[in-house]
Design an enzyme around this catalytic site. Structure first.
Site, PDB file in Angstrom:
ATOM      1  N   THR A 125     -13.358 -26.036 -17.999  1.00 22.57           N
ATOM      2  CA  THR A 125     -12.904 -27.199 -17.231  1.00 22.57           C
ATOM      3  C   THR A 125     -13.927 -28.315 -17.381  1.00 22.57           C
ATOM      4  O   THR A 125     -15.129 -28.071 -17.211  1.00 22.57           O
ATOM      5  CB  THR A 125     -12.716 -26.833 -15.748  1.00 22.57           C
ATOM      6  OG1 THR A 125     -11.882 -25.688 -15.669  1.00 22.57           O
ATOM      7  CG2 THR A 125     -12.082 -27.972 -14.968  1.00 22.57           C
ATOM      8  N   ASP A 148     -13.531 -19.019  -4.088  1.00 12.85           N
ATOM      9  CA  ASP A 148     -13.076 -19.671  -5.321  1.00 12.85           C
ATOM     10  C   ASP A 148     -12.030 -18.781  -5.981  1.00 12.85           C
ATOM     11  O   ASP A 148     -12.325 -17.655  -6.395  1.00 12.85           O
ATOM     12  CB  ASP A 148     -14.279 -19.896  -6.242  1.00 12.85           C
ATOM     13  CG  ASP A 148     -13.979 -20.890  -7.368  1.00 12.85           C
ATOM     14  OD1 ASP A 148     -12.826 -20.912  -7.845  1.00 12.85           O
ATOM     15  OD2 ASP A 148     -14.898 -21.618  -7.766  1.00 12.85           O
ATOM     16  N   ASN A 161     -13.984 -17.589 -17.505  1.00 13.93           N
ATOM     17  CA  ASN A 161     -13.465 -16.559 -18.408  1.00 13.93           C
ATOM     18  C   ASN A 161     -12.091 -16.890 -18.974  1.00 13.93           C
ATOM     19  O   ASN A 161     -11.683 -16.322 -19.978  1.00 13.93           O
ATOM     20  CB  ASN A 161     -13.439 -15.196 -17.707  1.00 13.93           C
ATOM     21  CG  ASN A 161     -14.815 -14.560 -17.680  1.00 13.93           C
ATOM     22  OD1 ASN A 161     -15.286 -14.053 -18.691  1.00 13.93           O
ATOM     23  ND2 ASN A 161     -15.482 -14.630 -16.534  1.00 13.93           N
ATOM     24  N   GLY A 177     -23.120 -15.138 -10.716  1.00 11.64           N
ATOM     25  CA  GLY A 177     -22.402 -16.024 -11.633  1.00 11.64           C
ATOM     26  C   GLY A 177     -22.763 -17.464 -11.340  1.00 11.64           C
ATOM     27  O   GLY A 177     -22.846 -17.881 -10.185  1.00 11.64           O
ATOM     28  N   THR A 194     -10.219 -16.821 -12.241  1.00  8.62           N
ATOM     29  CA  THR A 194      -9.949 -15.558 -12.930  1.00  8.62           C
ATOM     30  C   THR A 194     -10.208 -14.401 -11.967  1.00  8.62           C
ATOM     31  O   THR A 194      -9.420 -13.459 -11.870  1.00  8.62           O
ATOM     32  CB  THR A 194     -10.849 -15.423 -14.178  1.00  8.62           C
ATOM     33  OG1 THR A 194     -10.648 -16.569 -14.999  1.00  8.62           O
ATOM     34  CG2 THR A 194     -10.521 -14.167 -14.947  1.00  8.62           C
ATOM     35  N   ASP A 226     -21.101 -20.121 -11.730  1.00  4.36           N
ATOM     36  CA  ASP A 226     -20.037 -20.850 -11.016  1.00  4.36           C
ATOM     37  C   ASP A 226     -20.193 -20.632  -9.512  1.00  4.36           C
ATOM     38  O   ASP A 226     -20.036 -21.553  -8.709  1.00  4.36           O
ATOM     39  CB  ASP A 226     -18.640 -20.447 -11.516  1.00  4.36           C
ATOM     40  CG  ASP A 226     -18.405 -18.940 -11.611  1.00  4.36           C
ATOM     41  OD1 ASP A 226     -19.325 -18.134 -11.301  1.00  4.36           O
ATOM     42  OD2 ASP A 226     -17.281 -18.553 -11.998  1.00  4.36           O
TER      43      ASP A 226
HETATM   44  N1  LIG Z   1      -1.352 -26.245 -13.022  1.00  4.82           N
HETATM   45  C1  LIG Z   1      -1.295 -24.944 -12.726  1.00  4.82           C
HETATM   46  N2  LIG Z   1      -0.120 -24.326 -12.546  1.00  4.82           N
HETATM   47  C2  LIG Z   1      -0.070 -23.023 -12.270  1.00  4.82           C
HETATM   48  N3  LIG Z   1      -1.124 -22.256 -12.145  1.00  4.82           N
HETATM   49  C3  LIG Z   1      -2.297 -22.814 -12.306  1.00  4.82           C
HETATM   50  C4  LIG Z   1      -2.458 -24.176 -12.608  1.00  4.82           C
HETATM   51  N4  LIG Z   1      -3.756 -24.445 -12.709  1.00  4.82           N
HETATM   52  C5  LIG Z   1      -4.376 -23.287 -12.485  1.00  4.82           C
HETATM   53  N5  LIG Z   1      -3.525 -22.313 -12.252  1.00  4.82           N
HETATM   54  C6  LIG Z   1      -3.805 -20.949 -11.939  1.00  4.82           C
HETATM   55  O1  LIG Z   1      -4.978 -20.917 -11.224  1.00  4.82           O
HETATM   56  C7  LIG Z   1      -5.820 -19.924 -11.763  1.00  4.82           C
HETATM   57  C8  LIG Z   1      -7.244 -20.276 -11.512  1.00  4.82           C
HETATM   58  O2  LIG Z   1      -7.594 -21.533 -12.049  1.00  4.82           O
HETATM   59  P1  LIG Z   1      -9.145 -21.965 -12.214  1.00  4.82           P
HETATM   60  O3  LIG Z   1      -9.206 -23.175 -13.064  1.00  4.82           O
HETATM   61  O4  LIG Z   1      -9.822 -22.039 -10.906  1.00  4.82           O
HETATM   62  O5  LIG Z   1      -9.744 -20.730 -12.872  1.00  4.82           O
HETATM   63  P2  LIG Z   1      -9.561 -20.244 -14.327  1.00  4.82           P
HETATM   64  O6  LIG Z   1      -9.884 -21.376 -15.221  1.00  4.82           O
HETATM   65  O7  LIG Z   1      -8.298 -19.507 -14.516  1.00  4.82           O
HETATM   66  O8  LIG Z   1     -10.687 -19.208 -14.241  1.00  4.82           O
HETATM   67  P3  LIG Z   1     -12.125 -19.367 -14.824  1.00  4.82           P
HETATM   68  O9  LIG Z   1     -12.743 -20.533 -14.107  1.00  4.82           O
HETATM   69  O10 LIG Z   1     -12.744 -18.063 -14.478  1.00  4.82           O
HETATM   70  O11 LIG Z   1     -11.876 -19.610 -16.274  1.00  4.82           O
HETATM   71  C9  LIG Z   1      -5.434 -19.791 -13.216  1.00  4.82           C
HETATM   72  O12 LIG Z   1      -5.657 -18.472 -13.658  1.00  4.82           O
HETATM   73  C10 LIG Z   1      -3.956 -20.135 -13.192  1.00  4.82           C
HETATM   74  O13 LIG Z   1      -3.203 -18.972 -13.060  1.00  4.82           O
HETATM   75  C1  LIG Z   2     -17.152 -13.232 -10.909  1.00  2.25           C
HETATM   76  C2  LIG Z   2     -17.050 -14.246 -12.027  1.00  2.25           C
HETATM   77  C3  LIG Z   2     -16.382 -13.602 -13.242  1.00  2.25           C
HETATM   78  C4  LIG Z   2     -16.161 -15.388 -11.521  1.00  2.25           C
HETATM   79  O1  LIG Z   2     -16.046 -16.383 -12.491  1.00  2.25           O
HETATM   80  C5  LIG Z   2     -18.451 -14.828 -12.388  1.00  2.25           C
HETATM   81  O2  LIG Z   2     -19.005 -15.459 -11.290  1.00  2.25           O
HETATM   82  C6  LIG Z   2     -19.404 -13.780 -12.907  1.00  2.25           C
HETATM   83  O3  LIG Z   2     -19.306 -13.369 -14.031  1.00  2.25           O
HETATM   84  N1  LIG Z   2     -20.374 -13.352 -12.042  1.00  2.25           N
HETATM   85  C7  LIG Z   2     -21.418 -12.437 -12.400  1.00  2.25           C
HETATM   86  C8  LIG Z   2     -21.643 -11.391 -11.361  1.00  2.25           C
HETATM   87  C9  LIG Z   2     -21.998 -11.911  -9.981  1.00  2.25           C
HETATM   88  O4  LIG Z   2     -21.672 -13.048  -9.630  1.00  2.25           O
HETATM   89  O5  LIG Z   2     -22.623 -11.159  -9.216  1.00  2.25           O
END
Ligand SMILES: Nc1ncnc2c1ncn2[C@@H]1O[C@H](COP(=O)(O)OP(=O)(O)OP(=O)(O)O)[C@@H](O)[C@H]1O
Ligand SMILES: CC(C)(CO)[C@@H](O)C(=O)NCCC(=O)O
Ligand SMILES: [K+]
Length: 261
Positions: free
Chosen positions: A13, A134, A9, A112, A137, A114
């Site tokens: 990556t 994990d 969200n 989800g 977000t 992920d």
């Molecule tokens: N290099 C960094 N420095 C500081 N904070 C970081 C860094 N990399 C990641 N983060 C923090 O870690 C959090 C989670 O990172 P991750 O990549 O696991 O998930 P995301 O990309 O934010 O979430 P999603 O996978 O749901 O998009 C980010 O929201 C950010 O705040």
């Molecule tokens: C919880 C998040 C937002 C974490 O990325 C994702 O896994 C998601 O949208 N899940 C759907 C609901 C569930 O996992 O039951």
């Protein structure tokens, strides 16, 4: 190598995963593209092209492309990018994929993707029962029992979400970046916010794991991952393994497993 793409969200990556003999998975590169809901497919495509140029890569360096997505609108755009760049359809992770797990929950298709990838990797590589956490977000938990049965988990607000909400919904609290707190009993506003948010997250993990183990009736292996895990991991008391690239390695693992069939 395999191109693993996780659409979350906040961030897309990407990882280049090489699989050596004896199932050794190594990350050749990782890259992040912030989700921008105004972007078209061609804007994501330019970002990926730029990434390839920066890293001296070409589409022919990859023998497979796999995507997990929890944002359907962005998935459609990235599928188009992959089609244009690679001339093939990417493999998509769903609950119907060969995950090496069975489900004891009523609606696996709602989990989800992920979470599915984290769980599939953990089920195949760690002693069961295993709990994956994990920190992205959202903070997600998966529980996989003996015989690789995915039996559910938990979803909590993410660390950054908590920090953001504190500043956005108050007059006097500043927006802080994630950092490891110096002490538990904060001595000023900043220390109090960091303690409450980050130590609080670690305490939540410990408390949840204790309760999950009680419900399972046995101790479990605990695996921590996600971009924010490195700030929390040192504060978690339960024995654990920090595996920062669980999701990308899991995607490559599922690419191997599902392409061969
Ligand atoms: N290099 C960094 N420095 C500081 N904070 C970081 C860094 N990399 C990641 N983060 C923090 O870690 C959090 C989670 O990172 P991750 O990549 O696991 O998930 P995301 O990309 O934010 O979430 P999603 O996978 O749901 O998009 C980010 O929201 C950010 O705040
Ligand atoms: C919880 C998040 C937002 C974490 O990325 C994702 O896994 C998601 O949208 N899940 C759907 C609901 C569930 O996992 O039951
Ligand atoms: K939503």
């Amino acid at each position: 190598m395999i191109l693993a793409i996780d659409i979350g969200n906040t961030t897309v990556t990407l990882g280049g995963v090489r699989i050596a003999p004896q199932q050794a998975y190594s990350l050749e590169f990782t890259a992040r593209i912030d989700i921008n809901h105004t972007w078209s497919a061609s804007q994501y495509e330019s970002a990926i092209e730029q990434l390839f140029e920066d890293k001296n890569l070409s589409p022919s360096d990859f023998r497979g492309v796999i995507i997990s997505s929890v944002v359907p609108s962005v998935l459609t755009l990235l599928q188009e990018c992959v089609r244009n760049l690679f001339g093939t359809e990417p493999l998509l992770v769903t609950s119907e994929s060969d995950l090496g797990m069975t489900f004891s929950i009523p609606e696996p298709e709602k989990v989800g993707r992920d979470r599915l990838v984290d769980a599939a990797w953990a089920a195949a590589h760690y002693p069961l029962p295993v709990i994956t956490v994990d920190l992205g977000t959202a903070t997600t938990f998966n529980v996989i029992r003996e015989n690789s049965v995915f039996c559910g988990g938990a979803i909590a607000p993410g660390l950054d979400m908590g920090l953001g909400a504190l500043s956005e919904r108050t007059a006097q609290l500043p927006r802080l970046d994630l950092q490891i707190p110096k002490r538990i009993i904060g001595r000023n506003t900043e220390e109090c916010i960091l303690s409450g948010t980050i130590v609080g997250m670690a305490a939540m993990l410990d408390g949840m794991v204790q309760r999950i183990e009680a419900e399972l009736g046995s101790p479990a292996t605990l695996i921590l991952t996600g971009g924010a895990a490195r700030f929390v991991e040192p504060l978690v008391l339960h024995p654990h393994i920090y595996d920062p690239n669980l999701l990308l390695k899991g995607l490559a693992f599922l690419c191997e497993r599902n392409c061969a069939n």
